[in-house]
Motif scaffolding. Structure first.
Motif, PDB file in Angstrom:
ATOM      1  N   VAL A 265       0.848  -1.197   0.000  1.00  0.00           N
ATOM      2  CA  VAL A 265       0.000   0.000   0.000  1.00  0.00           C
ATOM      3  C   VAL A 265       0.884   1.247   0.000  1.00  0.00           C
ATOM      4  O   VAL A 265       1.802   1.375   0.814  1.00  0.00           O
ATOM      5  N   THR A 266       0.600   2.162  -0.904  1.00  0.00           N
ATOM      6  CA  THR A 266       1.385   3.402  -0.959  1.00  0.00           C
ATOM      7  C   THR A 266       1.031   4.317   0.200  1.00  0.00           C
ATOM      8  O   THR A 266      -0.020   4.175   0.826  1.00  0.00           O
ATOM      9  N   ARG A 267       1.912   5.264   0.486  1.00  0.00           N
ATOM     10  CA  ARG A 267       1.673   6.198   1.576  1.00  0.00           C
ATOM     11  C   ARG A 267       0.393   7.000   1.344  1.00  0.00           C
ATOM     12  O   ARG A 267      -0.396   7.225   2.264  1.00  0.00           O
ATOM     13  N   ARG A 268       0.224   7.455   0.121  1.00  0.00           N
ATOM     14  CA  ARG A 268      -0.951   8.273  -0.175  1.00  0.00           C
ATOM     15  C   ARG A 268      -2.240   7.485  -0.021  1.00  0.00           C
ATOM     16  O   ARG A 268      -3.234   7.983   0.510  1.00  0.00           O
ATOM     17  N   ARG A 269      -2.220   6.236  -0.494  1.00  0.00           N
ATOM     18  CA  ARG A 269      -3.417   5.417  -0.364  1.00  0.00           C
ATOM     19  C   ARG A 269      -3.709   5.131   1.107  1.00  0.00           C
ATOM     20  O   ARG A 269      -4.850   5.150   1.549  1.00  0.00           O
ATOM     21  N   TRP A 270      -2.662   4.863   1.872  1.00  0.00           N
ATOM     22  CA  TRP A 270      -2.828   4.624   3.316  1.00  0.00           C
ATOM     23  C   TRP A 270      -3.428   5.841   3.998  1.00  0.00           C
ATOM     24  O   TRP A 270      -4.396   5.730   4.765  1.00  0.00           O
ATOM     25  N   LEU A 271      -2.899   7.017   3.703  1.00  0.00           N
ATOM     26  CA  LEU A 271      -3.392   8.231   4.340  1.00  0.00           C
ATOM     27  C   LEU A 271      -4.812   8.547   3.883  1.00  0.00           C
ATOM     28  O   LEU A 271      -5.665   8.929   4.694  1.00  0.00           O
ATOM     29  N   THR A 272      -5.089   8.373   2.599  1.00  0.00           N
ATOM     30  CA  THR A 272      -6.436   8.639   2.082  1.00  0.00           C
ATOM     31  C   THR A 272      -7.477   7.751   2.756  1.00  0.00           C
ATOM     32  O   THR A 272      -8.547   8.211   3.149  1.00  0.00           O
ATOM     33  N   SER A 273      -7.146   6.475   2.894  1.00  0.00           N
ATOM     34  CA  SER A 273      -8.103   5.553   3.508  1.00  0.00           C
ATOM     35  C   SER A 273      -8.320   5.880   4.979  1.00  0.00           C
ATOM     36  O   SER A 273      -9.444   5.794   5.483  1.00  0.00           O
ATOM     37  N   ARG A 274      -7.275   6.289   5.667  1.00  0.00           N
ATOM     38  CA  ARG A 274      -7.403   6.626   7.082  1.00  0.00           C
ATOM     39  C   ARG A 274      -8.269   7.869   7.265  1.00  0.00           C
ATOM     40  O   ARG A 274      -9.145   7.919   8.130  1.00  0.00           O
ATOM     41  N   ILE A 275      -8.000   8.880   6.463  1.00  0.00           N
ATOM     42  CA  ILE A 275      -8.780  10.112   6.574  1.00  0.00           C
ATOM     43  C   ILE A 275     -10.232   9.859   6.200  1.00  0.00           C
ATOM     44  O   ILE A 275     -11.160  10.344   6.861  1.00  0.00           O
ATOM     45  N   ALA A 276     -10.456   9.083   5.147  1.00  0.00           N
ATOM     46  CA  ALA A 276     -11.829   8.816   4.711  1.00  0.00           C
ATOM     47  C   ALA A 276     -12.598   8.025   5.769  1.00  0.00           C
ATOM     48  O   ALA A 276     -13.749   8.343   6.083  1.00  0.00           O
ATOM     49  N   PHE A 277     -11.962   7.007   6.343  1.00  0.00           N
ATOM     50  CA  PHE A 277     -12.645   6.131   7.303  1.00  0.00           C
ATOM     51  C   PHE A 277     -12.980   6.885   8.593  1.00  0.00           C
ATOM     52  O   PHE A 277     -14.138   6.921   9.025  1.00  0.00           O
ATOM     53  N   VAL A 278     -11.987   7.487   9.206  1.00  0.00           N
ATOM     54  CA  VAL A 278     -12.201   8.167  10.489  1.00  0.00           C
ATOM     55  C   VAL A 278     -12.955   9.480  10.275  1.00  0.00           C
ATOM     56  O   VAL A 278     -13.814   9.855  11.075  1.00  0.00           O
ATOM     57  N   GLY A 279     -12.670  10.173   9.178  1.00  0.00           N
ATOM     58  CA  GLY A 279     -13.370  11.428   8.901  1.00  0.00           C
ATOM     59  C   GLY A 279     -14.857  11.215   8.706  1.00  0.00           C
ATOM     60  O   GLY A 279     -15.681  12.018   9.167  1.00  0.00           O
ATOM     61  N   LEU A 280     -15.229  10.133   8.036  1.00  0.00           N
ATOM     62  CA  LEU A 280     -16.646   9.820   7.863  1.00  0.00           C
ATOM     63  C   LEU A 280     -17.309   9.558   9.217  1.00  0.00           C
ATOM     64  O   LEU A 280     -18.431  10.007   9.467  1.00  0.00           O
ATOM     65  N   GLY A 281     -16.602   8.846  10.089  1.00  0.00           N
ATOM     66  CA  GLY A 281     -17.141   8.606  11.422  1.00  0.00           C
ATOM     67  C   GLY A 281     -17.341   9.897  12.189  1.00  0.00           C
ATOM     68  O   GLY A 281     -18.361  10.075  12.883  1.00  0.00           O
ATOM     69  N   ALA A 282     -16.398  10.834  12.066  1.00  0.00           N
ATOM     70  CA  ALA A 282     -16.521  12.119  12.746  1.00  0.00           C
ATOM     71  C   ALA A 282     -17.719  12.904  12.234  1.00  0.00           C
ATOM     72  O   ALA A 282     -18.469  13.521  13.015  1.00  0.00           O
ATOM     73  N   MET A 283     -17.922  12.895  10.929  1.00  0.00           N
ATOM     74  CA  MET A 283     -19.042  13.618  10.337  1.00  0.00           C
ATOM     75  C   MET A 283     -20.385  13.009  10.741  1.00  0.00           C
ATOM     76  O   MET A 283     -21.347  13.724  11.034  1.00  0.00           O
ATOM     77  N   ILE A 284     -20.455  11.673  10.774  1.00  0.00           N
ATOM     78  CA  ILE A 284     -21.697  11.008  11.159  1.00  0.00           C
ATOM     79  C   ILE A 284     -22.035  11.311  12.612  1.00  0.00           C
ATOM     80  O   ILE A 284     -23.184  11.655  12.946  1.00  0.00           O
ATOM     81  N   LEU A 285     -21.051  11.177  13.493  1.00  0.00           N
ATOM     82  CA  LEU A 285     -21.280  11.429  14.917  1.00  0.00           C
ATOM     83  C   LEU A 285     -21.769  12.856  15.164  1.00  0.00           C
ATOM     84  O   LEU A 285     -22.819  13.074  15.779  1.00  0.00           O
ATOM     85  N   THR A 286     -21.025  13.829  14.662  1.00  0.00           N
ATOM     86  CA  THR A 286     -21.376  15.228  14.913  1.00  0.00           C
ATOM     87  C   THR A 286     -22.656  15.606  14.188  1.00  0.00           C
ATOM     88  O   THR A 286     -23.481  16.355  14.717  1.00  0.00           O
ATOM     89  N   GLY A 287     -22.849  15.090  12.976  1.00  0.00           N
ATOM     90  CA  GLY A 287     -24.063  15.397  12.230  1.00  0.00           C
ATOM     91  C   GLY A 287     -25.310  14.888  12.926  1.00  0.00           C
ATOM     92  O   GLY A 287     -26.330  15.586  12.983  1.00  0.00           O
ATOM     93  N   LEU A 288     -25.248  13.678  13.482  1.00  0.00           N
ATOM     94  CA  LEU A 288     -26.410  13.129  14.188  1.00  0.00           C
ATOM     95  C   LEU A 288     -26.729  13.946  15.443  1.00  0.00           C
ATOM     96  O   LEU A 288     -27.898  14.213  15.734  1.00  0.00           O
ATOM     97  N   VAL A 289     -25.707  14.332  16.177  1.00  0.00           N
ATOM     98  CA  VAL A 289     -25.947  15.168  17.363  1.00  0.00           C
ATOM     99  C   VAL A 289     -26.558  16.503  16.951  1.00  0.00           C
ATOM    100  O   VAL A 289     -27.497  17.000  17.581  1.00  0.00           O
ATOM    101  N   GLY A 290     -26.031  17.092  15.874  1.00  0.00           N
ATOM    102  CA  GLY A 290     -26.572  18.364  15.396  1.00  0.00           C
ATOM    103  C   GLY A 290     -28.029  18.257  14.979  1.00  0.00           C
ATOM    104  O   GLY A 290     -28.844  19.122  15.288  1.00  0.00           O
TER     105      GLY A 290
END
Length: 337
Positions: free
Chosen positions: A104-129
């Motif tokens: 796995v390339t560095r960029r792909r690793w970083l992209t997947s990490r940001i997408a996975f955890v970032g989506l969780g952050a958006m879902i959590l905060t969006g539901l509370v909002g």
């Protein structure tokens, strides 16, 4: 990569899910209570409508303001505890070397990490909002203060943009600082400053404001929330645009005379401190009558209530664009990490 991301993120996800359940239970309870109180207030109209309205607002004003301020802190927590350690911990513990030596390339690793955890952050905060928006809906309808500095950022879709920006900011700070605790502290402080700055300096300028002039009749003065200031200036606050109670007033001029000059402090303070006794009622009573005889007016800049959703979409979009820029910086930087 999905399995690896889940393994690394499962504890944060569990904590977020538990927090969401607790918050959801309270907001569902509060929402039902607010609706019952709103129905009770409406049942007093038209007889004791004004008094019932005031009691309804005073009962829930501080609670909902506190909850909105708490929602402001969720993106800060997300940025500091989810975003900042995302890369900084890997670099600090040197575990990144194992991942980067795989296929796995560095960029792909970083992209997947940001997408996975970032989506969780958006879902959590969006539901509370969304839950807070639902719970506060009857109060917001009565208070007509959807554009409030704190309330605006805690309703509808705006918290989603805040959460994603806080998370990406934390990830980039962690990549640059390479130490978890300093990255967490920097992220929290920077994002709080950013939130306050956007609310007070950027948001009022997202769209050109409308302008109007309001005569300072006794009736209009008595509808204000405050009169005067600690500096003695002839100011007035808490007015409403005639026919548009849900408009966001971004600026109110000092009281001015018919020729456009600011009324003399002596005349204003004379009415404020020692007005002629007339026995007038209302919030400011004799003071309002005294000032109305000076033929004063104020100039106001405001945003019509119909622009609420364009403001929500524009500000959320702005946060997402900045998040995209930060992600691009991170992808470029990770190549040299």
């Amino acid at each position: 990569m999905i399995w690896l991301n889940w393994r690394q993120f499962r504890l944060q996800a569990l904590a977020g899910a538990i927090g969401l359940l607790v918050i959801a239970a309270y907001l569902l309870y509060l929402g039902v209570e607010v609706r019952d109180a709103h129905d009770a207030y409406r049942s007093q109209c038209p007889g004791k409508c004004a008094q019932a309205r005031s009691e309804f607002q005073s009962t829930y004003q501080n609670t909902l303001l506190f909850l909105a301020a708490g929602l402001w802190l969720i993106p800060v927590i997300v940025g500091a505890f989810w975003g900042a350690p995302l890369i900084a911990r890997e670099l600090e513990l040197n575990t990144h070397r194992l991942v980067w030596n795989q296929s796995v390339t560095r960029r792909r690793w970083l992209t997947s990490r940001i997408a996975f955890v970032g989506l969780g952050a958006m879902i959590l905060t969006g539901l509370v909002g969304l839950l807070l928006t639902w719970a506060a809906a009857p109060y917001d309808q009565v208070a007509a203060d959807r554009f409030g500095t704190v309330e605006f950022g805690a309703r509808n879709i705006a918290p989603i943009g805040y959460a994603f920006l806080a998370f990406t900011l934390g990830a980039v700070v962690g990549l640059l600082v390479r130490r978890t605790l300093p990255a967490m502290a920097i992220t929290g402080v920077v994002f709080l400053v950013l939130q306050i700055s956007v609310a007070n300096m950027v948001r009022p300028n997202l769209m050109p404001a409308e302008k109007t002039t309001l005569p300072m009749t006794a009736q209009n003065i008595n509808q204000a929330r405050n009169l005067g200031s600690i500096t003695g200036s002839p100011s007035i606050g808490g007015l409403q645009v005639p026919g548009a109670p849900d408009a966001w007033i971004s600026e109110i001029s000092p009281m001015r005379t018919a020729d456009g000059r600011t009324v003399a402090s002596s005349a204003f303070n004379g009415c404020l401190n020692t007005p002629p006794k007339t026995g007038a009622g209302g919030t400011f009573g004799d003071t309002a009558v005294c000032l109305s005889k000076l033929n004063l007016h104020v100039e106001m800049k405001y945003q019509p209530g119909s622009r609420y959703w364009p403001f929500q979409l524009t500000e959320t979009g702005l946060y997402l664009v900045v998040s995209g820029i930060l992600i691009a910086i991170a992808l470029q930087r990770v190549r040299r990490a």
